[in-house]
Write a protein that holds these residues in place. Structure first.
Motif, PDB file in Angstrom:
ATOM      1  N   VAL A 108      -7.961   1.886  -1.630  1.00 28.90           N
ATOM      2  CA  VAL A 108      -9.119   1.898  -0.733  1.00 28.90           C
ATOM      3  C   VAL A 108     -10.246   1.072  -1.350  1.00 28.90           C
ATOM      4  CG1 VAL A 108     -10.937   3.336   0.276  1.00 28.90           C
ATOM      5  CG2 VAL A 108      -8.550   4.086   0.383  1.00 28.90           C
ATOM      6  N   TYR A 109     -10.541   1.328  -2.601  1.00 31.07           N
ATOM      7  CA  TYR A 109     -11.599   0.596  -3.300  1.00 31.07           C
ATOM      8  C   TYR A 109     -11.297  -0.899  -3.339  1.00 31.07           C
ATOM      9  CZ  TYR A 109     -14.539  -1.166  -7.038  1.00 31.07           C
ATOM     10  OH  TYR A 109     -15.414  -1.916  -7.774  1.00 31.07           O
ATOM     11  N   ASP A 110     -10.077  -1.249  -3.707  1.00 29.43           N
ATOM     12  CA  ASP A 110      -9.705  -2.668  -3.791  1.00 29.43           C
ATOM     13  C   ASP A 110      -9.859  -3.359  -2.437  1.00 29.43           C
ATOM     14  OD1 ASP A 110      -9.165  -2.637  -6.492  1.00 29.43           O
ATOM     15  OD2 ASP A 110      -7.011  -2.326  -6.230  1.00 29.43           O
ATOM     16  N   LEU A 111      -9.389  -2.724  -1.384  1.00 28.63           N
ATOM     17  CA  LEU A 111      -9.474  -3.335  -0.056  1.00 28.63           C
ATOM     18  C   LEU A 111     -10.918  -3.416   0.437  1.00 28.63           C
ATOM     19  CD1 LEU A 111      -6.358  -1.737   1.656  1.00 28.63           C
ATOM     20  CD2 LEU A 111      -6.624  -4.102   0.897  1.00 28.63           C
ATOM     21  N   LEU A 112     -11.712  -2.398   0.164  1.00 29.31           N
ATOM     22  CA  LEU A 112     -13.094  -2.407   0.619  1.00 29.31           C
ATOM     23  C   LEU A 112     -13.961  -3.431  -0.119  1.00 29.31           C
ATOM     24  CD1 LEU A 112     -13.849   1.366   1.233  1.00 29.31           C
ATOM     25  CD2 LEU A 112     -13.554  -0.450   2.931  1.00 29.31           C
ATOM     26  N   ASP A 170      -5.134   7.210  -1.375  1.00 29.74           N
ATOM     27  CA  ASP A 170      -4.954   6.306  -2.507  1.00 29.74           C
ATOM     28  C   ASP A 170      -6.259   5.533  -2.689  1.00 29.74           C
ATOM     29  OD1 ASP A 170      -4.261   4.437  -4.397  1.00 29.74           O
ATOM     30  OD2 ASP A 170      -2.261   4.122  -3.564  1.00 29.74           O
ATOM     31  N   PHE A 171      -7.182   6.153  -3.402  1.00 28.51           N
ATOM     32  CA  PHE A 171      -8.529   5.620  -3.503  1.00 28.51           C
ATOM     33  C   PHE A 171      -8.619   4.362  -4.351  1.00 28.51           C
ATOM     34  CE2 PHE A 171      -9.097  10.161  -2.483  1.00 28.51           C
ATOM     35  CZ  PHE A 171      -9.541   9.957  -1.190  1.00 28.51           C
ATOM     36  N   ILE A 172      -7.637   4.113  -5.180  1.00 25.17           N
ATOM     37  CA  ILE A 172      -7.596   2.849  -5.916  1.00 25.17           C
ATOM     38  C   ILE A 172      -7.433   1.702  -4.926  1.00 25.17           C
ATOM     39  CG2 ILE A 172      -6.255   1.462  -7.550  1.00 25.17           C
ATOM     40  CD1 ILE A 172      -5.572   4.137  -8.966  1.00 25.17           C
ATOM     41  N   VAL A 195       0.844  -1.205   0.000  1.00 28.59           N
ATOM     42  CA  VAL A 195       0.000   0.000   0.000  1.00 28.59           C
ATOM     43  C   VAL A 195       0.874   1.246   0.000  1.00 28.59           C
ATOM     44  CG1 VAL A 195      -1.646   1.346   1.367  1.00 28.59           C
ATOM     45  CG2 VAL A 195      -1.992  -1.115   1.064  1.00 28.59           C
ATOM     46  N   GLU A 196       1.868   1.280   0.866  1.00 29.56           N
ATOM     47  CA  GLU A 196       2.738   2.451   0.961  1.00 29.56           C
ATOM     48  C   GLU A 196       3.523   2.702  -0.321  1.00 29.56           C
ATOM     49  OE1 GLU A 196       5.088   2.128   4.513  1.00 29.56           O
ATOM     50  OE2 GLU A 196       3.291   1.905   5.757  1.00 29.56           O
ATOM     51  N   ASN A 197       3.843   1.622  -1.042  1.00 32.41           N
ATOM     52  CA  ASN A 197       4.613   1.749  -2.277  1.00 32.41           C
ATOM     53  C   ASN A 197       3.747   1.768  -3.532  1.00 32.41           C
ATOM     54  OD1 ASN A 197       7.470   1.759  -1.372  1.00 32.41           O
ATOM     55  ND2 ASN A 197       6.792  -0.126  -0.392  1.00 32.41           N
ATOM     56  N   LYS A 198       2.417   1.848  -3.318  1.00 32.34           N
ATOM     57  CA  LYS A 198       1.461   1.888  -4.430  1.00 32.34           C
ATOM     58  C   LYS A 198       1.642   0.715  -5.388  1.00 32.34           C
ATOM     59  CE  LYS A 198       0.861   6.862  -4.139  1.00 32.34           C
ATOM     60  NZ  LYS A 198      -0.430   6.860  -3.524  1.00 32.34           N
ATOM     61  N   LEU A 218      -5.676  -0.605   5.109  1.00 31.67           N
ATOM     62  CA  LEU A 218      -6.747   0.315   4.707  1.00 31.67           C
ATOM     63  C   LEU A 218      -6.537   1.698   5.318  1.00 31.67           C
ATOM     64  CD1 LEU A 218      -9.406   0.877   3.259  1.00 31.67           C
ATOM     65  CD2 LEU A 218     -10.598  -0.059   5.251  1.00 31.67           C
ATOM     66  N   HIS A 219      -6.147   1.757   6.579  1.00 34.89           N
ATOM     67  CA  HIS A 219      -5.858   3.055   7.206  1.00 34.89           C
ATOM     68  C   HIS A 219      -4.797   3.809   6.406  1.00 34.89           C
ATOM     69  CE1 HIS A 219      -7.245   1.130  11.136  1.00 34.89           C
ATOM     70  NE2 HIS A 219      -8.070   2.137  10.950  1.00 34.89           N
ATOM     71  N   SER A 220      -3.742   3.101   6.033  1.00 38.86           N
ATOM     72  CA  SER A 220      -2.651   3.737   5.276  1.00 38.86           C
ATOM     73  C   SER A 220      -3.141   4.263   3.935  1.00 38.86           C
ATOM     74  CB  SER A 220      -1.513   2.748   5.053  1.00 38.86           C
ATOM     75  OG  SER A 220      -0.950   2.364   6.273  1.00 38.86           O
ATOM     76  N   ALA A 221      -3.975   3.477   3.269  1.00 37.25           N
ATOM     77  CA  ALA A 221      -4.501   3.895   1.961  1.00 37.25           C
ATOM     78  C   ALA A 221      -5.387   5.129   2.094  1.00 37.25           C
ATOM     79  CB  ALA A 221      -5.275   2.747   1.313  1.00 37.25           C
ATOM     80  N   VAL A 222      -6.206   5.170   3.124  1.00 34.07           N
ATOM     81  CA  VAL A 222      -7.075   6.328   3.341  1.00 34.07           C
ATOM     82  C   VAL A 222      -6.242   7.563   3.670  1.00 34.07           C
ATOM     83  CG1 VAL A 222      -8.829   7.320   4.883  1.00 34.07           C
ATOM     84  CG2 VAL A 222      -9.097   4.984   4.021  1.00 34.07           C
TER      85      VAL A 222
END
Length: 86
Positions: free
Chosen positions: A75-79, A71-73, A30-33, A63-67
């Protein structure tokens, strides 16, 4: 991605390994996209769902890190995964 696949194939338990800050490879992805790694985790839900909600030393999940980084891509994938705590 190939390294992640190889490691998980040879040692599935390594998915729960953490670094010095308590982060899993999903946190790092997540941190490295690294979208391909995040999607791989979501797709292999039966095998990797245990890491979706693991918290690092600060109490953050992937998910916290993505929010936080907007990084909504990711966020969407994880959700999309039903076992991700919302």
């Amino acid at each position: 991605m190939e390294a992640v696949k190889a490691l998980l194939e040879k040692c599935p338990d390594c998915a729960t390994l953490r670094d010095a800050r308590g982060r899993t490879f999903l946190h790092a992805a997540v941190e490295n996209k690294s979208y391909v790694v995040v999607r791989h985790v979501v797709r292999r839900s039966s095998e990797l769902s245990s890491i979706l909600n693991l918290q690092d030393d600060k109490g953050d999940t992937a998910l916290h890190s993505a929010v936080r980084t907007e990084d909504f891509i990711v966020v969407y994938d994880l959700l999309r995964h039903p076992q991700t705590c919302k």
